[in-house]
Design a protein around this motif. Structure first.
Motif, PDB file in Angstrom:
ATOM      1  N   LYS A 116      21.087  39.311  -7.285  1.00  0.00           N
ATOM      2  CA  LYS A 116      20.417  38.669  -6.145  1.00  0.00           C
ATOM      3  C   LYS A 116      19.186  39.457  -5.732  1.00  0.00           C
ATOM      4  O   LYS A 116      19.114  40.671  -5.944  1.00  0.00           O
ATOM      5  N   SER A 165      21.637  37.926   3.045  1.00  0.00           N
ATOM      6  CA  SER A 165      21.862  37.085   4.226  1.00  0.00           C
ATOM      7  C   SER A 165      23.307  36.577   4.207  1.00  0.00           C
ATOM      8  O   SER A 165      23.955  36.524   3.151  1.00  0.00           O
ATOM      9  N   ALA A 166      23.802  36.199   5.383  1.00  0.00           N
ATOM     10  CA  ALA A 166      25.166  35.669   5.495  1.00  0.00           C
ATOM     11  C   ALA A 166      25.319  34.443   4.593  1.00  0.00           C
ATOM     12  O   ALA A 166      26.361  34.249   3.953  1.00  0.00           O
ATOM     13  N   PHE A 167      24.261  33.658   4.508  1.00  0.00           N
ATOM     14  CA  PHE A 167      24.282  32.446   3.681  1.00  0.00           C
ATOM     15  C   PHE A 167      24.468  32.787   2.201  1.00  0.00           C
ATOM     16  O   PHE A 167      25.345  32.241   1.528  1.00  0.00           O
ATOM     17  N   THR A 168      23.655  33.726   1.706  1.00  0.00           N
ATOM     18  CA  THR A 168      23.745  34.132   0.293  1.00  0.00           C
ATOM     19  C   THR A 168      25.101  34.761   0.011  1.00  0.00           C
ATOM     20  O   THR A 168      25.702  34.528  -1.033  1.00  0.00           O
ATOM     21  N   LYS A 169      25.595  35.546   0.955  1.00  0.00           N
ATOM     22  CA  LYS A 169      26.882  36.210   0.773  1.00  0.00           C
ATOM     23  C   LYS A 169      28.007  35.173   0.658  1.00  0.00           C
ATOM     24  O   LYS A 169      28.952  35.342  -0.107  1.00  0.00           O
ATOM     25  N   LYS A 170      27.858  34.089   1.398  1.00  0.00           N
ATOM     26  CA  LYS A 170      28.852  33.016   1.341  1.00  0.00           C
ATOM     27  C   LYS A 170      28.836  32.351  -0.049  1.00  0.00           C
ATOM     28  O   LYS A 170      29.881  32.041  -0.615  1.00  0.00           O
ATOM     29  N   LEU A 171      27.633  32.198  -0.579  1.00  0.00           N
ATOM     30  CA  LEU A 171      27.476  31.562  -1.897  1.00  0.00           C
ATOM     31  C   LEU A 171      28.181  32.347  -3.006  1.00  0.00           C
ATOM     32  O   LEU A 171      28.645  31.762  -3.989  1.00  0.00           O
TER      33      LEU A 171
END
Ligand code: ZN
Length: 192
Positions: A116, A165-171
């Motif tokens: 990432k 980001s929290a979003f990328t970590k969720k992915l």
């Protein structure tokens, strides 16, 4: 001797590591083993906590990154005259960072198969001891500075995915669970 690399989820990777007081035969052996382990895994950096030692030690090889880069990547990621370096860092302390930042894809031997983009300062100035306990203060740029910052994070218990980001970590959540449960194949030996 090649050492097993601790996988994401192992609590040792979250430890704020201790400074190293003195040189010793054991330390020299560990440094040799870390170089061998990193090279076998085709890595460009490895920190002591990744092999289970919670001490402020990491090794960096940006020459391998320079050699594998094409002309455009060399122009973008290395400054004029910089062809990378290989160094052992003991008790390192980053004492300066540039305001200029850049994004580049990172991976980690403890977090296989996840790559990432991470934002980091372009340049850093760092104080450290080399493997002979000789003190240095140096400024590094581009890819070399990025690898150093990634490894420096490791000795403070910080992983590159902590900087996403929290979003990328969720992915990447499913992949992370796979790594934690040991359901991932690597060419090098891993340990949970
Ligand atoms: Zn790493």
């Amino acid at each position: 001797m090649k050492l097993p690399i601790l996988a994401y989820g192992n609590k040792t990777l979250k430890v704020d590591c201790d400074a190293i007081a003195t040189n010793s035969d054991d330390l020299n052996k560990l440094i040799d083993d870390m170089w061998e382990t990193m090279e076998h895994a085709y890595g460009c950096g490895l920190a002591a906590p990744q092999v289970g030692e919670t001490i402020q030690l990491f090794v960096v090889d940006s020459i391998v990154m320079y050699e594998n880069a094409d002309i455009d990547e060399r122009k973008a990621n290395f400054i004029e005259g910089d062809e990378g370096m290989r160094e052992t860092f003991i008790n390192a302390r980053i004492i300066g960072k540039s305001d200029e930042t850049w994004d580049e894809i990172e991976g980690c031997l403890s977090i296989p198969d996840i790559f990432k983009r991470v934002t980091r300062p372009w340049s850093i100035t760092i104080e450290y001891l080399d493997r002979d306990f000789k003190a240095h203060t140096k400024t590094f740029h581009g890819t070399t500075a990025r690898i150093i910052q990634h490894e420096y994070d490791h000795i403070r218990g910080v992983l590159f995915i902590d900087r996403l980001s929290a979003f990328t970590k969720k992915l990447i959540g499913t992949k992370l669970k796979k790594i934690m449960s040991g359901k991932i194949f690597t060419d090098y030996r891993m340990k949970q």
